[in-house]
Design an enzyme around this catalytic site. Structure first.
Site, PDB file in Angstrom:
ATOM      1  N   GLU A 152     140.102 -73.547 -41.068  1.00 43.91           N
ATOM      2  CA  GLU A 152     140.866 -73.294 -39.841  1.00 43.91           C
ATOM      3  C   GLU A 152     139.932 -72.676 -38.800  1.00 43.91           C
ATOM      4  OE1 GLU A 152     143.630 -70.136 -40.646  1.00 43.91           O
ATOM      5  OE2 GLU A 152     144.585 -70.269 -38.678  1.00 43.91           O
ATOM      6  N   TYR A 157     139.453 -69.928 -23.496  1.00 43.24           N
ATOM      7  CA  TYR A 157     139.057 -71.025 -24.397  1.00 43.24           C
ATOM      8  C   TYR A 157     137.695 -71.637 -24.067  1.00 43.24           C
ATOM      9  CZ  TYR A 157     143.947 -70.637 -25.739  1.00 43.24           C
ATOM     10  OH  TYR A 157     145.156 -70.152 -26.183  1.00 43.24           O
ATOM     11  N   ARG A 171     142.065 -75.515 -19.192  1.00 43.95           N
ATOM     12  CA  ARG A 171     143.121 -74.592 -19.623  1.00 43.95           C
ATOM     13  C   ARG A 171     142.519 -73.225 -19.939  1.00 43.95           C
ATOM     14  NH1 ARG A 171     145.383 -74.576 -25.713  1.00 43.95           N
ATOM     15  NH2 ARG A 171     147.017 -73.017 -25.479  1.00 43.95           N
ATOM     16  N   ARG A 215     145.187 -60.932 -29.480  1.00 46.54           N
ATOM     17  CA  ARG A 215     145.963 -61.387 -28.329  1.00 46.54           C
ATOM     18  C   ARG A 215     147.429 -60.987 -28.517  1.00 46.54           C
ATOM     19  NH1 ARG A 215     144.632 -67.478 -27.314  1.00 46.54           N
ATOM     20  NH2 ARG A 215     145.760 -66.974 -25.386  1.00 46.54           N
ATOM     21  N   ASP A 239     152.201 -77.358 -45.423  1.00 54.71           N
ATOM     22  CA  ASP A 239     152.488 -78.179 -46.607  1.00 54.71           C
ATOM     23  C   ASP A 239     151.597 -79.416 -46.657  1.00 54.71           C
ATOM     24  OD1 ASP A 239     154.389 -76.362 -47.362  1.00 54.71           O
ATOM     25  OD2 ASP A 239     156.124 -77.651 -46.959  1.00 54.71           O
ATOM     26  N   PRO A 288     148.015 -79.369 -30.392  1.00 54.14           N
ATOM     27  CA  PRO A 288     148.608 -79.368 -29.059  1.00 54.14           C
ATOM     28  C   PRO A 288     147.822 -78.582 -28.014  1.00 54.14           C
ATOM     29  CG  PRO A 288     150.285 -78.931 -30.702  1.00 54.14           C
ATOM     30  CD  PRO A 288     148.971 -78.982 -31.427  1.00 54.14           C
ATOM     31  N   ASN A 289     147.708 -79.202 -26.861  1.00 53.75           N
ATOM     32  CA  ASN A 289     147.105 -78.612 -25.657  1.00 53.75           C
ATOM     33  C   ASN A 289     145.579 -78.521 -25.692  1.00 53.75           C
ATOM     34  OD1 ASN A 289     149.634 -78.072 -24.260  1.00 53.75           O
ATOM     35  ND2 ASN A 289     149.995 -76.580 -25.875  1.00 53.75           N
ATOM     36  N   ALA A 291     148.994 -73.905 -31.123  1.00 50.76           N
ATOM     37  CA  ALA A 291     150.129 -73.010 -31.370  1.00 50.76           C
ATOM     38  C   ALA A 291     150.875 -73.341 -32.663  1.00 50.76           C
ATOM     39  CB  ALA A 291     151.086 -73.041 -30.182  1.00 50.76           C
ATOM     40  N   ARG A 346     150.499 -64.345 -32.034  1.00 53.56           N
ATOM     41  CA  ARG A 346     149.356 -65.209 -32.356  1.00 53.56           C
ATOM     42  C   ARG A 346     148.599 -64.713 -33.596  1.00 53.56           C
ATOM     43  NH1 ARG A 346     148.429 -68.856 -27.924  1.00 53.56           N
ATOM     44  NH2 ARG A 346     149.124 -67.884 -25.996  1.00 53.56           N
ATOM     45  N   HIS A 354     150.935 -70.969 -35.730  1.00 56.46           N
ATOM     46  CA  HIS A 354     151.741 -69.762 -35.892  1.00 56.46           C
ATOM     47  C   HIS A 354     153.113 -70.009 -36.508  1.00 56.46           C
ATOM     48  CE1 HIS A 354     148.441 -68.369 -33.511  1.00 56.46           C
ATOM     49  NE2 HIS A 354     148.810 -69.102 -32.457  1.00 56.46           N
ATOM     50  N   HIS A 384     139.763 -71.272 -34.624  1.00 57.97           N
ATOM     51  CA  HIS A 384     140.355 -70.964 -33.320  1.00 57.97           C
ATOM     52  C   HIS A 384     139.252 -70.542 -32.368  1.00 57.97           C
ATOM     53  CE1 HIS A 384     144.273 -71.222 -35.079  1.00 57.97           C
ATOM     54  NE2 HIS A 384     143.807 -70.506 -36.082  1.00 57.97           N
ATOM     55  N   LEU A 385     139.314 -71.069 -31.157  1.00 60.03           N
ATOM     56  CA  LEU A 385     138.307 -70.713 -30.163  1.00 60.03           C
ATOM     57  C   LEU A 385     138.416 -69.233 -29.791  1.00 60.03           C
ATOM     58  CD1 LEU A 385     138.982 -73.909 -28.129  1.00 60.03           C
ATOM     59  CD2 LEU A 385     136.716 -73.328 -28.992  1.00 60.03           C
ATOM     60  N   SER A 386     139.658 -68.787 -29.570  1.00 59.57           N
ATOM     61  CA  SER A 386     139.885 -67.386 -29.199  1.00 59.57           C
ATOM     62  C   SER A 386     140.115 -66.560 -30.464  1.00 59.57           C
ATOM     63  CB  SER A 386     141.100 -67.286 -28.280  1.00 59.57           C
ATOM     64  OG  SER A 386     142.276 -67.670 -28.988  1.00 59.57           O
ATOM     65  N   ASN A 433     141.949 -77.049 -35.837  1.00 57.61           N
ATOM     66  CA  ASN A 433     142.474 -76.062 -34.898  1.00 57.61           C
ATOM     67  C   ASN A 433     143.862 -76.568 -34.520  1.00 57.61           C
ATOM     68  OD1 ASN A 433     143.246 -74.429 -32.828  1.00 57.61           O
ATOM     69  ND2 ASN A 433     141.315 -74.571 -31.689  1.00 57.61           N
TER      70      ASN A 433
HETATM   71  C1  DQA Z   1     144.055 -71.514 -30.332  1.00 52.83           C
HETATM   72  C2  DQA Z   1     144.909 -70.233 -30.345  1.00 52.83           C
HETATM   73  C3  DQA Z   1     146.381 -70.562 -30.334  1.00 52.83           C
HETATM   74  O1  DQA Z   1     147.146 -69.365 -30.338  1.00 52.83           O
HETATM   75  C4  DQA Z   1     146.738 -71.348 -29.092  1.00 52.83           C
HETATM   76  O2  DQA Z   1     148.113 -71.688 -29.106  1.00 52.83           O
HETATM   77  C5  DQA Z   1     145.872 -72.531 -28.905  1.00 52.83           C
HETATM   78  C6  DQA Z   1     144.446 -72.430 -29.186  1.00 52.83           C
HETATM   79  C7  DQA Z   1     142.560 -71.214 -30.189  1.00 52.83           C
HETATM   80  O3  DQA Z   1     141.770 -72.138 -30.386  1.00 52.83           O
HETATM   81  O4  DQA Z   1     142.177 -70.088 -29.856  1.00 52.83           O
HETATM   82  O5  DQA Z   1     146.329 -73.581 -28.445  1.00 52.83           O
HETATM   83  O6  DQA Z   1     144.255 -72.181 -31.572  1.00 52.83           O
END
Ligand code: DQA
Length: 143
Positions: A97, A22, A17, A106, A86, A9-10, A76, A110, A79, A99-101, A73
């Site tokens: 896994e 990011y 964003r 944070r 599963d 998502p997102n 959210a 998170r 979390h 994550h960009l950040s 990735n």
């Molecule tokens: C993320 C970190 C998540 O907490 C956040 O909700 C994202 C991006 C990252 O790539 O840093 O959507 O997964």
């Protein structure tokens, strides 16, 4: 080696964003980078993004027998999605896994990832380079 790169998502909003968190790379550019990095390592890279938990799970299920490694990735969903946990456990495809950040520095909520226990490795805070490192790790995984 066939690698599937999954973004949740997102992440379709990458580039606009919160670029200070990011980065400025768009999802289309990231997808292209992943394909190129994969090609350099002899990997065929497929990409998938969805804002819907069920669509992500369906895509993971359909990777069985068609894919040798997954970079994910989950945004959210990282979390709190035990359903994603599963699914990754059930398909038993080596998964990394990303994550960009840096999710550990944070907001406190998170810092928890419910998918880390079912992933081979977790990369956080390296921006798009984290995806490259994940593809490299999968390419080096014995089948
Ligand atoms: C993320 C970190 C998540 O907490 C956040 O909700 C994202 C991006 C990252 O790539 O840093 O959507 O997964």
């Amino acid at each position: 080696m066939r690698v599937l790169v999954v973004n949740g998502p997102n992440l379709n909003l990458l580039g606009t964003r919160r670029p200070e968190v990011y980065g400025a790379t768009t999802l289309a550019e990231l997808d292209e980078l992943c394909r190129r990095w994969g090609a350099e390592l002899g990997c065929e890279v497929a990409v998938f993004q969805s804002n819907h938990e069920g669509a992500l799970i369906d895509r993971l299920h359909s990777a069985v027998g068609r894919c040798d490694g997954i970079v994910i990735n989950p945004g959210a969903l990282t979390h709190y999605s035990y359903a994603l946990h599963d699914a990754i456990e059930a398909i038993a495809i080596p998964t990394i896994e990303v994550h960009l950040s840096d999710i550990t520095t944070r907001e406190p909520w998170r810092a928890t990832s419910v998918i880390t226990p079912v992933c081979r490795a977790s990369i956080s805070g390296e921006g798009t380079a984290g995806y490259r490192r994940a593809i490299e790790m999968l390419a080096a995984t014995p089948s």
